[in-house]
Design an enzyme around this catalytic site. Structure first.
Site, PDB file in Angstrom:
ATOM      1  N   HIS A  57       0.863  -1.196   0.000  1.00  0.00           N
ATOM      2  CA  HIS A  57       0.000   0.000   0.000  1.00  0.00           C
ATOM      3  C   HIS A  57       0.890   1.235   0.000  1.00  0.00           C
ATOM      4  CE1 HIS A  57      -3.161   2.829   1.160  1.00  0.00           C
ATOM      5  NE2 HIS A  57      -4.005   1.894   0.760  1.00  0.00           N
ATOM      6  N   ASP A  89      -8.040  -5.111  -0.453  1.00  0.00           N
ATOM      7  CA  ASP A  89      -8.509  -5.955  -1.563  1.00  0.00           C
ATOM      8  C   ASP A  89      -8.269  -7.435  -1.335  1.00  0.00           C
ATOM      9  OD1 ASP A  89      -7.549  -3.220  -3.360  1.00  0.00           O
ATOM     10  OD2 ASP A  89      -9.539  -4.080  -3.594  1.00  0.00           O
TER      11      ASP A  89
HETATM   12  C1  SDX Z   1      -6.250   0.075  -3.014  1.00  0.00           C
HETATM   13  O1  SDX Z   1      -4.472   4.570  -2.008  1.00  0.00           O
HETATM   14  C2  SDX Z   1      -5.451   3.925  -1.428  1.00  0.00           C
HETATM   15  O2  SDX Z   1      -5.880   4.244  -0.339  1.00  0.00           O
HETATM   16  C3  SDX Z   1      -6.043   2.757  -2.203  1.00  0.00           C
HETATM   17  C4  SDX Z   1      -7.024   1.888  -1.447  1.00  0.00           C
HETATM   18  C5  SDX Z   1      -8.317   2.625  -1.186  1.00  0.00           C
HETATM   19  O3  SDX Z   1      -9.043   2.262  -0.244  1.00  0.00           O
HETATM   20  O4  SDX Z   1      -8.683   3.515  -2.017  1.00  0.00           O
HETATM   21  O5  SDX Z   1      -6.459   1.476  -0.219  1.00  0.00           O
HETATM   22  C6  SDX Z   1      -7.403   0.650  -2.266  1.00  0.00           C
HETATM   23  O6  SDX Z   1      -6.042   0.461  -4.141  1.00  0.00           O
HETATM   24  C7  SDX Z   1      -5.334  -0.887  -2.316  1.00  0.00           C
HETATM   25  C8  SDX Z   1      -4.115  -1.337  -3.210  1.00  0.00           C
HETATM   26  C9  SDX Z   1      -4.588  -2.389  -4.201  1.00  0.00           C
HETATM   27  N1  SDX Z   1      -3.517  -2.696  -5.140  1.00  0.00           N
HETATM   28  C10 SDX Z   1      -2.830  -3.867  -5.098  1.00  0.00           C
HETATM   29  O7  SDX Z   1      -3.026  -4.753  -4.257  1.00  0.00           O
HETATM   30  C11 SDX Z   1      -1.828  -4.038  -6.222  1.00  0.00           C
HETATM   31  C12 SDX Z   1      -0.528  -4.641  -5.661  1.00  0.00           C
HETATM   32  N2  SDX Z   1       0.138  -3.649  -4.836  1.00  0.00           N
HETATM   33  C13 SDX Z   1       1.020  -2.780  -5.474  1.00  0.00           C
HETATM   34  O8  SDX Z   1       1.361  -2.804  -6.761  1.00  0.00           O
HETATM   35  C14 SDX Z   1       1.600  -1.662  -4.610  1.00  0.00           C
HETATM   36  O9  SDX Z   1       1.788  -2.132  -3.343  1.00  0.00           O
HETATM   37  C15 SDX Z   1       0.795  -0.387  -4.606  1.00  0.00           C
HETATM   38  C16 SDX Z   1       0.522   0.070  -6.009  1.00  0.00           C
HETATM   39  C17 SDX Z   1      -0.478  -0.600  -3.865  1.00  0.00           C
HETATM   40  C18 SDX Z   1       1.611   0.673  -3.877  1.00  0.00           C
HETATM   41  O10 SDX Z   1       2.767   0.805  -4.577  1.00  0.00           O
HETATM   42  P1  SDX Z   1       3.856   1.946  -4.284  1.00  0.00           P
HETATM   43  O11 SDX Z   1       3.568   2.693  -3.064  1.00  0.00           O
HETATM   44  O12 SDX Z   1       4.040   2.721  -5.551  1.00  0.00           O
HETATM   45  O13 SDX Z   1       5.126   1.060  -3.953  1.00  0.00           O
HETATM   46  P2  SDX Z   1       6.119   0.561  -5.052  1.00  0.00           P
HETATM   47  O14 SDX Z   1       5.412   0.048  -6.262  1.00  0.00           O
HETATM   48  O15 SDX Z   1       7.137   1.639  -5.230  1.00  0.00           O
HETATM   49  O16 SDX Z   1       6.781  -0.722  -4.343  1.00  0.00           O
HETATM   50  C19 SDX Z   1       7.772  -0.549  -3.308  1.00  0.00           C
HETATM   51  C20 SDX Z   1       8.498  -1.872  -3.219  1.00  0.00           C
HETATM   52  C21 SDX Z   1       8.977  -2.362  -4.591  1.00  0.00           C
HETATM   53  O17 SDX Z   1      10.107  -3.176  -4.350  1.00  0.00           O
HETATM   54  P3  SDX Z   1      11.517  -2.724  -4.987  1.00  0.00           P
HETATM   55  O18 SDX Z   1      11.249  -2.653  -6.484  1.00  0.00           O
HETATM   56  O19 SDX Z   1      11.769  -1.344  -4.374  1.00  0.00           O
HETATM   57  O20 SDX Z   1      12.451  -3.803  -4.554  1.00  0.00           O
HETATM   58  O21 SDX Z   1       7.613  -2.905  -2.751  1.00  0.00           O
HETATM   59  C22 SDX Z   1       7.435  -3.887  -3.784  1.00  0.00           C
HETATM   60  C23 SDX Z   1       7.881  -3.253  -5.084  1.00  0.00           C
HETATM   61  O22 SDX Z   1       8.357  -4.240  -5.980  1.00  0.00           O
HETATM   62  N3  SDX Z   1       6.015  -4.200  -3.837  1.00  0.00           N
HETATM   63  C24 SDX Z   1       5.508  -5.395  -4.136  1.00  0.00           C
HETATM   64  C25 SDX Z   1       4.124  -5.246  -4.028  1.00  0.00           C
HETATM   65  N4  SDX Z   1       3.835  -3.982  -3.677  1.00  0.00           N
HETATM   66  C26 SDX Z   1       5.013  -3.347  -3.566  1.00  0.00           C
HETATM   67  N5  SDX Z   1       6.116  -6.567  -4.476  1.00  0.00           N
HETATM   68  C27 SDX Z   1       5.295  -7.607  -4.717  1.00  0.00           C
HETATM   69  N6  SDX Z   1       3.933  -7.538  -4.628  1.00  0.00           N
HETATM   70  C28 SDX Z   1       3.330  -6.388  -4.287  1.00  0.00           C
HETATM   71  N7  SDX Z   1       2.021  -6.342  -4.190  1.00  0.00           N
END
Ligand code: SDX
Length: 390
Positions: free
Chosen positions: A274, A325
């Site tokens: 998140h 989710d």
């Molecule tokens: C919702 O914003 C809100 O409030 C949204 C929400 C709401 O109520 O409205 O809460 C609802 O949208 C929840 C999120 C649903 N999305 C997912 O589940 C999709 C999977 N999660 C992600 O892709 C990610 O965690 C985000 C998009 C939610 C947040 O991403 P960020 O803050 O941009 O973080 P990032 O992509 O920069 O990741 C940071 C690190 C990375 O590792 P490195 O490349 O630095 O080594 O964490 C890793 C990412 O690879 N990472 C994940 C991951 N999420 C982050 N690795 C594997 N699986 C994941 N899900």
């Protein structure tokens, strides 16, 4: 030299003041919601989410988000009657849904339906607070009807008319499944609507506020918000979570090995991580308990047991926690809802947060227009290309 007033980077070029995606940027003030990502706290207008999920109905939370206070019992009754009166679709929309391809993406159908609804709303462009409040109620009442009507038509089933009374949760399950839902299912679904109603400046709410800040209308802003929610990094994640759980089940795979293989491929595991929460999303904790109770009552524990294994491996291997989710997908599946309706259900709840933010935006509006740091070339000239031969 940098011409913008953005902070200079070490190489003298202007750079964005924050990392990508506006991470950590406070774009505006709000009285609607607060999130503490370190502590895993979420409050709606002063009330903790645990308290609301356990003790308030979706109708009471909708009133809270729109008015900044919980309603009296009389006010709740009035709102329930207003929802009932608006729980209908203009006939033309049903005709359009009948022409919609059966395999249309439900979020695309919802986005289109909301946009068409504006053509039949005489108040669509009335920007008075009173008209906007009525439109917030109208959209909250009609989105569930759009979803269930679309689903019944695509399955070749009779459209189920809403009940004359009852809550949004009760009516939605009744219109969708075509039978009286059980008490426990209604209570569970109502709590899901409470949990998904509001979450600060998430991508879809921010998209809606940007559109509203141009003084465009509520339907345009909500259509944009639905478009943002559809994305798998945002609301669309719950559908992908169910696809993953079904894939593990179909392959009879070991959940931990399955996840480790995804991580080895640098893939994103949907339902985890998140932008704000750096610990367990409080909504995920509540949904996990709800899934435990519901799956015990229904005798279908496989999603719950699989989810606990996935949660464990994601924390161990990546230090990542489930977001809203992750468990909501299994709760909806256990209620017998098709997985491609999970994100539309997210929208039918979040319409209350989206519209609350629009009402707040319009109380003290200013166009939302950030800056960008230019990193392209400078000083080029068409002359050298002889574009206009003499
Ligand atoms: C919702 O914003 C809100 O409030 C949204 C929400 C709401 O109520 O409205 O809460 C609802 O949208 C929840 C999120 C649903 N999305 C997912 O589940 C999709 C999977 N999660 C992600 O892709 C990610 O965690 C985000 C998009 C939610 C947040 O991403 P960020 O803050 O941009 O973080 P990032 O992509 O920069 O990741 C940071 C690190 C990375 O590792 P490195 O490349 O630095 O080594 O964490 C890793 C990412 O690879 N990472 C994940 C991951 N999420 C982050 N690795 C594997 N699986 C994941 N899900």
């Amino acid at each position: 030299m940098a011409t913008s007033n953005l902070p200079l980077s070490t190489n003298g070029k202007s750079k964005p003041a924050q990392s990508g995606g506006l991470e950590g940027v406070v774009a505006l003030e709000t009285k609607i919601c607060h999130i503490d990502g370190q502590k895993g706290e979420l409050i709606y207008a002063g009330y903790d989410i645990q308290d609301l999920a356990a003790n308030a109905t979706f109708e009471e939370v909708a009133f809270l988000l729109w008015n900044g206070r919980l309603p009296s019992s009389e006010e709740t009754e009035v709102l329930i009657r207003k929802f009932a009166a608006e729980r209908t679709l203009p006939p033309m929309i049903v005709d359009i849904l009948r022409m919609t391809p059966e395999d249309a993406n439900p979020m695309a159908a919802l986005r289109t339906g909301i946009s068409v609804l504006s053509l039949f709303d005489g108040e669509a462009d009335d920007s008075s607070p009173e008209a906007n409040y009525r439109k917030a109620i109208r959209l909250t009442a009609r989105i569930p009807v759009l979803i269930t009507t679309f689903d019944r038509i695509r399955k070749g089933k009779e459209i189920v008319q809403p009940l004359r009374e009852g809550s949004e949760a009760h009516n939605f399950l009744y219109m969708l499944l075509g039978e009286e839902p059980g008490e426990a299912a209604v209570r569970t679904f109502d709590a899901c609507l409470v949990l998904h109603a509001e979450h600060g400046l998430n991508a879809s709410t921010f998209a809606g506020r940007v559109i509203g800040a141009t003084l465009s209308d509520m339907y345009s802003a909500i259509t944009g918000a639905v478009g943002a929610l559809k994305g798998p990094l945002h609301g669309g994640a719950n559908i992908r979570v169910m696809e993953m759980l079904n894939d593990i089940d179909r392959k009879n795979a070991n959940p931990k090995a399955y996840i480790q293989s995804l991580l080895a491929q640098k893939a994103r595991v949907m339902g985890f991580g998140h932008r704000v929460y750096k610990t367990l999303d409080p909504r995920a904790a509540i949904l996990r308990e709800m899934l435990d109770d519901l799956s015990r009552e229904r005798g279908t524990r496989k999603w719950y047991e699989m989810s606990l294994e996935i949660m464990d491996i994601m924390e161990t291997e990546k230090g990542l926690y489930p977001n809203v989710d992750f468990f909501s997908a299994s709760v909806y599946a256990t209620l017998g809802i098709d997985s491609d309706l999970f994100t539309p259900i997210f929208a039918q709840s979040r319409i209350t947060g989206w519209t609350a933010h629009l009402l707040e935006q319009w109380k003290d509006n200013r166009l939302i227009r950030p800056r960008a740091a230019y990193t392209g070339p400078r000083g080029l000239s068409t002359k050298r290309l002889n574009l206009n031969p003499g």
